[in-house]
Design a protein around this motif. Structure first.
Motif, PDB file in Angstrom:
ATOM      1  N   ASP A  89      51.263  49.141  55.851  1.00 45.03           N
ATOM      2  CA  ASP A  89      52.181  49.336  56.977  1.00 45.03           C
ATOM      3  C   ASP A  89      52.159  48.148  57.931  1.00 45.03           C
ATOM      4  O   ASP A  89      53.202  47.757  58.469  1.00 45.03           O
ATOM      5  CB  ASP A  89      51.824  50.627  57.729  1.00 45.03           C
ATOM      6  CG  ASP A  89      53.054  51.324  58.286  1.00 45.03           C
ATOM      7  OD1 ASP A  89      54.151  51.148  57.704  1.00 45.03           O
ATOM      8  OD2 ASP A  89      52.932  52.032  59.294  1.00 45.03           O
ATOM      9  N   LYS A 136      56.758  49.336  51.961  1.00 51.63           N
ATOM     10  CA  LYS A 136      56.737  50.724  52.451  1.00 51.63           C
ATOM     11  C   LYS A 136      56.564  51.698  51.278  1.00 51.63           C
ATOM     12  O   LYS A 136      55.908  52.734  51.408  1.00 51.63           O
ATOM     13  CB  LYS A 136      58.025  51.054  53.220  1.00 51.63           C
ATOM     14  CG  LYS A 136      58.151  50.377  54.564  1.00 51.63           C
ATOM     15  CD  LYS A 136      57.080  50.807  55.558  1.00 51.63           C
ATOM     16  CE  LYS A 136      57.429  52.097  56.252  1.00 51.63           C
ATOM     17  NZ  LYS A 136      56.605  52.306  57.481  1.00 51.63           N
ATOM     18  N   HIS A 196      46.896  52.376  53.019  1.00 50.08           N
ATOM     19  CA  HIS A 196      48.060  52.950  53.713  1.00 50.08           C
ATOM     20  C   HIS A 196      48.302  52.204  55.033  1.00 50.08           C
ATOM     21  O   HIS A 196      49.439  51.821  55.345  1.00 50.08           O
ATOM     22  CB  HIS A 196      47.759  54.433  53.958  1.00 50.08           C
ATOM     23  CG  HIS A 196      48.805  55.200  54.694  1.00 50.08           C
ATOM     24  ND1 HIS A 196      50.027  55.526  54.148  1.00 50.08           N
ATOM     25  CD2 HIS A 196      48.797  55.741  55.946  1.00 50.08           C
ATOM     26  CE1 HIS A 196      50.728  56.231  55.028  1.00 50.08           C
ATOM     27  NE2 HIS A 196      50.010  56.372  56.123  1.00 50.08           N
ATOM     28  N   HIS A 250      53.029  51.883  50.783  1.00 55.83           N
ATOM     29  CA  HIS A 250      52.451  52.606  51.933  1.00 55.83           C
ATOM     30  C   HIS A 250      52.575  54.120  51.743  1.00 55.83           C
ATOM     31  O   HIS A 250      51.637  54.869  52.004  1.00 55.83           O
ATOM     32  CB  HIS A 250      53.189  52.137  53.186  1.00 55.83           C
ATOM     33  CG  HIS A 250      53.022  52.976  54.406  1.00 55.83           C
ATOM     34  ND1 HIS A 250      51.860  52.998  55.152  1.00 55.83           N
ATOM     35  CD2 HIS A 250      53.880  53.810  55.038  1.00 55.83           C
ATOM     36  CE1 HIS A 250      52.014  53.824  56.185  1.00 55.83           C
ATOM     37  NE2 HIS A 250      53.227  54.322  56.138  1.00 55.83           N
TER      38      HIS A 250
HETATM   39 FE   LIG Z   1      54.051  55.523  57.813  1.00 52.80          FE
END
Ligand SMILES: [Fe+2]
Length: 168
Positions: free
Chosen positions: A64, A45, A60, A48
């Motif tokens: 995820d 994350k 991105h 991300h």
């Molecule tokens: Fe997000």
């Protein structure tokens, strides 16, 4: 290893027919992998959120998707530890104390820097997951071995998706 005493945090009586020795070994193993899984989730994350550059959007989204896979594994691994009469050690603080992954580099900015950082950590997680299959098997818990086998297949696929960015 940091997990050596995990099974003694708390244990509960169960009519699960696996021998206590088998369950204890499996609970330790599951809690170690739980710590690494929680760490891998937050690190993925981190990528991300913080990735920048011309490949931002696809990375991105991919990061995820990978993080979502880890969320599923976290629940499966923690619940197996509990169903064997164990106690899941799954708080952020517990996982931070027990993880075997290295810290995420805050200097990572570009897509390649984040992918490189994740490849290092995902490959480490792939190795510990594969080792966990054998450890569970040798302990005599085929179901835990099967759980890690299921996880391992997707970890290998996600690692491929990450590494493909570095192989071209
Ligand atoms: Fe997000």
């Amino acid at each position: 290893m940091a997990s050596a005493k995990k099974s003694t945090v708390r244990t509960f009586a169960t009519k699960n027919d696996l021998a206590k020795k088998v369950r204890t070994q499996a609970i330790d193993l599951l809690n170690q992998q739980l710590a690494d899984s929680l760490d891998l989730y937050s690190q993925t994350k981190q990528a991300h959120w913080n990735v920048k550059g011309s490949d931002f959007y696809q990375l991105h989204l991919m990061f995820d998707e990978h993080a979502a896979h880890v969320v599923g594994w976290i629940d499966l691994v923690a619940e197996r530890a509990v169903m064997l009469g164990g106690y899941a050690t799954g708080t952020v603080r517990m996982s931070a104390a027990a993880t075997t992954l290295t810290d995420y580099p805050t200097v990572a900015t570009t897509g390649l820097e984040h992918v490189t950082a994740l490849v290092d950590r995902w490959s480490s997680y792939a190795a510990s997951t594969r080792a966990a299959i054998d450890t569970a098997d040798e302990a005599g818990d085929q179901d835990t071995a099967d759980l890690f086998t299921e996880i391992s297949r997707q970890v290998d696929m996600d690692l491929w998706f990450l590494e493909a960015h570095l192989q071209g």
